[in-house]
Design a protein around this motif. Structure first.
Motif, PDB file in Angstrom:
ATOM      1  N   GLY A   1      58.587   7.228  74.614  1.00 32.00           N
ATOM      2  CA  GLY A   1      60.031   7.139  74.380  1.00 32.00           C
ATOM      3  C   GLY A   1      60.756   6.177  75.295  1.00 32.00           C
TER       4      GLY A   1
ATOM      5  N   ARG B   1      66.126   7.601  64.108  1.00 29.18           N
ATOM      6  CA  ARG B   1      66.121   8.237  65.421  1.00 29.18           C
ATOM      7  C   ARG B   1      64.810   7.930  66.120  1.00 29.18           C
ATOM      8  NH1 ARG B   1      69.931  12.624  65.386  1.00 29.18           N
ATOM      9  NH2 ARG B   1      68.861  13.657  67.098  1.00 29.18           N
ATOM     10  N   GLY B   2      64.820   8.069  67.411  1.00 31.97           N
ATOM     11  CA  GLY B   2      63.583   7.925  68.168  1.00 31.97           C
ATOM     12  C   GLY B   2      63.350   6.519  68.686  1.00 31.97           C
TER      13      GLY B   2
END
Ligand SMILES: [Zn+2]
Ligand SMILES: [Zn+2]
Length: 385
Positions: free
Chosen positions: A324, A333-334
């Motif tokens: 991440g 997202r992410g």
């Protein structure tokens, strides 16, 4: 058509300027020439031309019909006097309703096909054109591509002229049918049996001419202008990402739709990080003792400092994944990961004392202390056993 008008009526053959034994083709050619000359589209507001046009149209209407021509040859204009029900031919091919473009279109439709742009649906080249797409190359810093950024860009593009609203004609004026091609946008040339079509050189295939051009755009329907656009670059874009701005390209000609603007992104390289999709790669050099004994190191990521634990006996090329800590997924997202590759530095420029220490170390080392060479030795053994 009143009786008085009929009295002074010019002979139909004279009107078309042909002999009394003219062939159908001669009649057609003569009529076409005159109709083009006096066409109301090209003589706006000219009553004489309108009358002439009516006259030659009526003459052709009669003479091109064998039955009517025979009657005319015998009785002259008297053949068509009186009520239309009496003669069966009608008083005038136009009745009383000259000026109605639709009526004219119907009459000429069979005759010349698409020659005149009467109803606007005869298939001539449209002067309305979509504007061109534009490309703008925008260079971003590495971090701008990762985190997104807003950038103002200035583009030069053609925009629709506001004064004529894209018509190209001066206020209150309309474009007229092209005199050269009669509105078809094409000129035909006879070559043996074939008729060859070429784009009209006068109107450029548009079929219309602007007689009184708009003073602002000089009939071009568009003007060059500088335009500022705020480009919103989302986080996670890559090299060559294309952002499309619909309708922000060149304005169309004659009120046609605008093209699109494509902003093509060029991302500058980073001196430390390399991108592989949404993962970031970097190389971390460590010393031989750090690799051998293990250590904790601080590493600068794009979003701050992270600590990496290097275990004892870490080999060069080993990768550590910081989950991440990579690039945000575009429109999702992410994030990707940060992959740190260890590169063990071989000690260099050692002084005497350091060399002596290493020599001593070397003498104490066994094959167990060098896992990579042990692996190779094992393989060689296997080969000979
Ligand atoms: Zn204009
Ligand atoms: Zn033309």
């Amino acid at each position: 058509m009143s009786a008085t008008a009929n009295v002074t009526k010019t002979d139909f053959y004279e009107v078309l300027n042909v002999s009394r034994d003219a062939s159908d083709q001669e009649l057609k050619t003569a009529y076409r020439k005159l109709a083009m000359q006096y066409h109301p589209d090209r003589n706006p507001g000219d009553h004489t031309a309108e009358e002439k046009f009516k006259e030659c149209s009526e003459a052709y209407q009669v003479l091109s019909d064998p039955e009517k021509r025979a009657a005319y040859d015998r009785y002259g204009h008297a053949a068509f006097n009186g009520s239309s029900s009496g003669s069966g031919f009608g008083g005038s091919p136009f009745g009383g309703g000259f000026g109605n473009a639709q009526d004219l279109g119907d009459i000429f439709g069979d005759l010349f096909g698409e020659m005149f742009n009467m109803g606007g649906s005869r298939g001539q080249a449209s002067r309305v054109q979509r504007g061109r797409d534009l490309r703008y190359d925008l260079t971003l810093e590495f971090e701008e591509a990762v985190f997104g950024v807003e950038r103002e860009i200035k583009i030069r593009r053609s925009e629709a002229c506001r004064d004529c609203r894209g018509s190209g004609a001066a206020k209150g004026k309309q474009p007229v049918t092209c005199t050269q091609c009669g509105g078809r946008g094409q000129q035909r040339f006879q070559q043996g049996f074939f008729s060859v079509a070429k784009t009209c050189s006068v109107c450029g295939g548009t079929g219309t001419l602007i007689v009184d051009p708009c003073p602002t755009c000089h009939g071009e329907t568009r003007l060059q202008a500088e335009h500022t656009i705020v480009v919103k670059v989302p986080a996670g874009v890559e090299q060559d990402t294309r952002i499309r701005y619909q309708g922000e390209g060149e304005a169309g000609k004659f009120g046609g739709p605008s093209g699109d603007l494509y902003v093509i992104l060029n991302v500058r390289a980073h001196k430390f990080f390399e991108r592989d999709g949404d993962d970031l790669h970097c190389v971390l050099p460590i010393s031989f003792p750090q690799a051998a004994l293990g250590t904790e190191l601080e590493i600068q990521t794009l979003e701050g400092v992270e600590t990496i634990k290097i275990p004892e006996g870490t080999q060069s090329g080993r990768e550590f994944k910081l989950r991440g800590k990579g690039v945000p997924h575009l429109n999702e997202r992410g994030k990707g990961d940060l992959i740190v590759e260890i590169r063990v530095q071989t000690p260099a420029k050692l002084n005497k004392q350091q060399k002596e220490l290493l020599r001593q170390l070397g003498e104490t080392m066994h094959v167990e202390n060098t896992p990579t060479s042990r692996g190779i030795l094992d393989k060689v053994k296997e080969m000979f056993n």
